[in-house]
Design an enzyme around this catalytic site. Structure first.
Site, PDB file in Angstrom:
ATOM      1  N   GLY A   5      -0.115  40.414  41.880  1.00  0.00           N
ATOM      2  CA  GLY A   5       0.439  41.720  42.157  1.00  0.00           C
ATOM      3  C   GLY A   5       1.883  41.863  41.731  1.00  0.00           C
ATOM      4  O   GLY A   5       2.495  42.908  41.958  1.00  0.00           O
ATOM      5  N   ASP A  29       0.167  29.601  38.055  1.00  0.00           N
ATOM      6  CA  ASP A  29       1.511  29.394  37.506  1.00  0.00           C
ATOM      7  C   ASP A  29       2.472  29.076  38.649  1.00  0.00           C
ATOM      8  O   ASP A  29       3.659  29.425  38.616  1.00  0.00           O
ATOM      9  CB  ASP A  29       1.990  30.616  36.713  1.00  0.00           C
ATOM     10  CG  ASP A  29       3.201  30.314  35.820  1.00  0.00           C
ATOM     11  OD1 ASP A  29       3.419  29.131  35.485  1.00  0.00           O
ATOM     12  OD2 ASP A  29       3.934  31.254  35.474  1.00  0.00           O
ATOM     13  N   ARG A  84       0.575  51.437  17.391  1.00  0.00           N
ATOM     14  CA  ARG A  84       0.801  50.948  16.032  1.00  0.00           C
ATOM     15  C   ARG A  84       1.368  49.531  16.007  1.00  0.00           C
ATOM     16  O   ARG A  84       1.554  48.957  14.941  1.00  0.00           O
ATOM     17  CB  ARG A  84       1.752  51.902  15.286  1.00  0.00           C
ATOM     18  CG  ARG A  84       1.132  53.269  14.994  1.00  0.00           C
ATOM     19  CD  ARG A  84       2.045  54.121  14.124  1.00  0.00           C
ATOM     20  NE  ARG A  84       3.305  54.431  14.800  1.00  0.00           N
ATOM     21  CZ  ARG A  84       3.454  55.433  15.664  1.00  0.00           C
ATOM     22  NH1 ARG A  84       2.415  56.207  15.991  1.00  0.00           N
ATOM     23  NH2 ARG A  84       4.635  55.671  16.218  1.00  0.00           N
ATOM     24  N   ALA A 138      11.322  32.239  32.333  1.00  0.00           N
ATOM     25  CA  ALA A 138      12.099  31.421  33.267  1.00  0.00           C
ATOM     26  C   ALA A 138      12.214  29.974  32.806  1.00  0.00           C
ATOM     27  O   ALA A 138      12.695  29.123  33.561  1.00  0.00           O
ATOM     28  CB  ALA A 138      11.454  31.471  34.646  1.00  0.00           C
ATOM     29  N   ALA A 182      10.220  33.855  38.170  1.00  0.00           N
ATOM     30  CA  ALA A 182      10.217  32.411  37.931  1.00  0.00           C
ATOM     31  C   ALA A 182       8.926  31.796  38.461  1.00  0.00           C
ATOM     32  O   ALA A 182       8.898  31.189  39.530  1.00  0.00           O
ATOM     33  CB  ALA A 182      11.417  31.766  38.604  1.00  0.00           C
ATOM     34  N   HIS A 200       3.171  39.743  38.584  1.00  0.00           N
ATOM     35  CA  HIS A 200       3.251  39.455  37.149  1.00  0.00           C
ATOM     36  C   HIS A 200       2.521  40.476  36.281  1.00  0.00           C
ATOM     37  O   HIS A 200       2.939  40.726  35.142  1.00  0.00           O
ATOM     38  CB  HIS A 200       2.674  38.065  36.858  1.00  0.00           C
ATOM     39  CG  HIS A 200       3.591  36.936  37.188  1.00  0.00           C
ATOM     40  ND1 HIS A 200       3.795  36.498  38.471  1.00  0.00           N
ATOM     41  CD2 HIS A 200       4.375  36.161  36.389  1.00  0.00           C
ATOM     42  CE1 HIS A 200       4.655  35.496  38.466  1.00  0.00           C
ATOM     43  NE2 HIS A 200       5.026  35.270  37.220  1.00  0.00           N
ATOM     44  N   GLU A 259       3.383  22.979  28.710  1.00  0.00           N
ATOM     45  CA  GLU A 259       3.909  24.323  28.455  1.00  0.00           C
ATOM     46  C   GLU A 259       5.345  24.172  27.960  1.00  0.00           C
ATOM     47  O   GLU A 259       6.266  23.951  28.739  1.00  0.00           O
ATOM     48  CB  GLU A 259       3.878  25.188  29.707  1.00  0.00           C
ATOM     49  CG  GLU A 259       4.267  26.641  29.386  1.00  0.00           C
ATOM     50  CD  GLU A 259       4.361  27.525  30.604  1.00  0.00           C
ATOM     51  OE1 GLU A 259       4.343  28.753  30.437  1.00  0.00           O
ATOM     52  OE2 GLU A 259       4.474  27.000  31.723  1.00  0.00           O
TER      53      GLU A 259
END
Length: 392
Positions: A249, A273, A227, A138, A307, A251, A127
């Site tokens: 609950g 994550d 749009r 973060a 984070a 993110h 990542e």
């Protein structure tokens, strides 16, 4: 996980989740692989599910992928105790030598036979650092542009199973094509691209037969407007891309999760994550050299930026069920969907001949037993508070 010379067959009894999505009472016999599934009345109401697969996890129990082999082993053991039988140790954007060192650390653990008492590791998730400096989230400020020399170094390591890229970067498509050519899942995330750029990027990869994914959908990619569909809109509309979601609950709003579920049936996969503070309760920690504070299960930088998480996948499963997702469907988000997204054909379902990666739950969906390749994982009582479940 290192295989023993002889692993004698064992049998579990309970409600078994079959590949058709139906729980049936019966028995499951297994060694390193599933050997037999039989139906019938059994003296147990335990729930037997495929082991969870986390395609995006940075750390846990004080360890982090960037720490090298020791950190990888720590996180693999912590998450296995919460039902995760396969995971991808995930790097963070950092200086290039540190990124390469972390990837070599994952490779070292794999070459040594895996993690005793921990989840199986089929590769790493890179990542960053090929992300937008304007969508770091973060991540530390060490983003770089893809370059053929860097691509060559990555390919030589033979460890990457998934990557996150910002498609608008010069050279991103070339890097994606090179990695997709060796079976790497291409994730889109930490990006400021528009919907048209994302759709064109995905189309080019799908022409190659590449597997694609949204890296933590909705986070670090902007929102959706009528749009201006943006990155998230393009990913939701694509019929092939898998969608990672952090269901803690914090993110993602519950309605946003349910939107993804409705738009992409079978393609939503839950991830943690998680950072090194997972499993350690509230307190001070760090991410990529940055100070992090965990309060009430929420990890933030000093400026308030979220984070990562302290989530584990058993909690994510319970959160999904609490939102009305049937258990069999929620299980798919933690097993069959992530396995398909990575091209792992030897796991993700309870089927004869597949790996004996098993997560056993009670009726309250608490983890009672975990097996990785048939080997039982020690479930030590945590000396610290467990991750907070979301009030979703």
């Amino acid at each position: 996980m290192p295989a023993a010379q002889t692993l004698y067959a064992q049998t579990l009894h309970g409600q078994i989740l079959h590949p058709d999505g139906v729980f049936r009472p019966g028995s499951l016999r297994f060694g390193t692989q599933i050997e037999a599934l039989t139906s019938g009345d059994v003296p147990s109401d335990l729930l037997i599910l495929p082991g969870f697969i986390d395609t995006h996890v940075h750390g846990g129990a004080g360890g982090d992928t960037m720490d090298g082999p020791t950190g990888v082993r720590q996180l693999a053991r912590l998450h296995a105790q919460h039902g995760t039988t396969t995971l991808l140790p995930t790097t963070i954007t950092h200086r290039w030598p540190e990124v390469l060192a972390a990837l070599r650390g994952v490779r070292e653990v794999m070459d040594a036979g895996g993690v005793v008492g921990g989840a199986d590791i089929p590769g790493a998730h890179l990542e960053g650092p090929f992300i937008s400096p304007g969508r770091l989230g973060a991540q530390p400020p060490h983003a770089v542009l893809p370059h053929p020399n860097l691509t060559a170094e990555l390919l030589a390591l033979k460890v990457i199973r998934a990557v996150t890229l910002a498609p608008e970067l010069p050279g991103a498509l070339e890097l994606a094509r090179a990695l997709a050519g060796v079976g790497v899942r291409i994730g889109i995330g930490h990006t400021r691209a528009d919907a048209e750029t994302v759709s064109a990027f995905l189309s080019a990869l799908h022409e190659l037969g590449a597997r694609t994914c949204a890296t933590h959908l909705y986070n670090a990619m902007g929102g959706i407007e009528g749009r201006t569909p943006g990155v998230a809109g393009a990913l939701l509309a694509d019929p092939h891309a898998f969608l990672e979601i952090i269901l803690d609950g914090i993110h993602v709003h519950p309605t946003s999760f349910l939107l993804a579920r409705a738009a992409a049936p079978g393609r939503v996969l839950l991830i943690t994550d998680a950072m090194r503070a997972a499993g350690l309760g509230d307190g001070d920690s760090e991410l990529g050299g940055q100070p992090v504070t965990v309060r009430d299960g929420k990890a933030t930088l000093p400026d308030g930026t979220i984070a990562g998480s302290v989530l584990t996948l058993d909690v994510a499963l319970r959160n999904a069920v609490r939102l009305g997702v049937p258990l069999a469907e929620a299980s798919r988000m933690l097993s069959a969907a992530p396995a398909a997204s990575l091209g792992l054909t030897d796991r993700g379902e309870l089927r004869v001949g597949l790996r004996a990666d098993l997560t056993v739950l009670d009726n309250d969906l608490n983890v009672k037993a975990v097996y990785v390749g048939g080997h039982a994982i020690p479930l030590h009582p945590s000396q610290e508070s467990t991750p907070t479940e979301a009030n979703v």
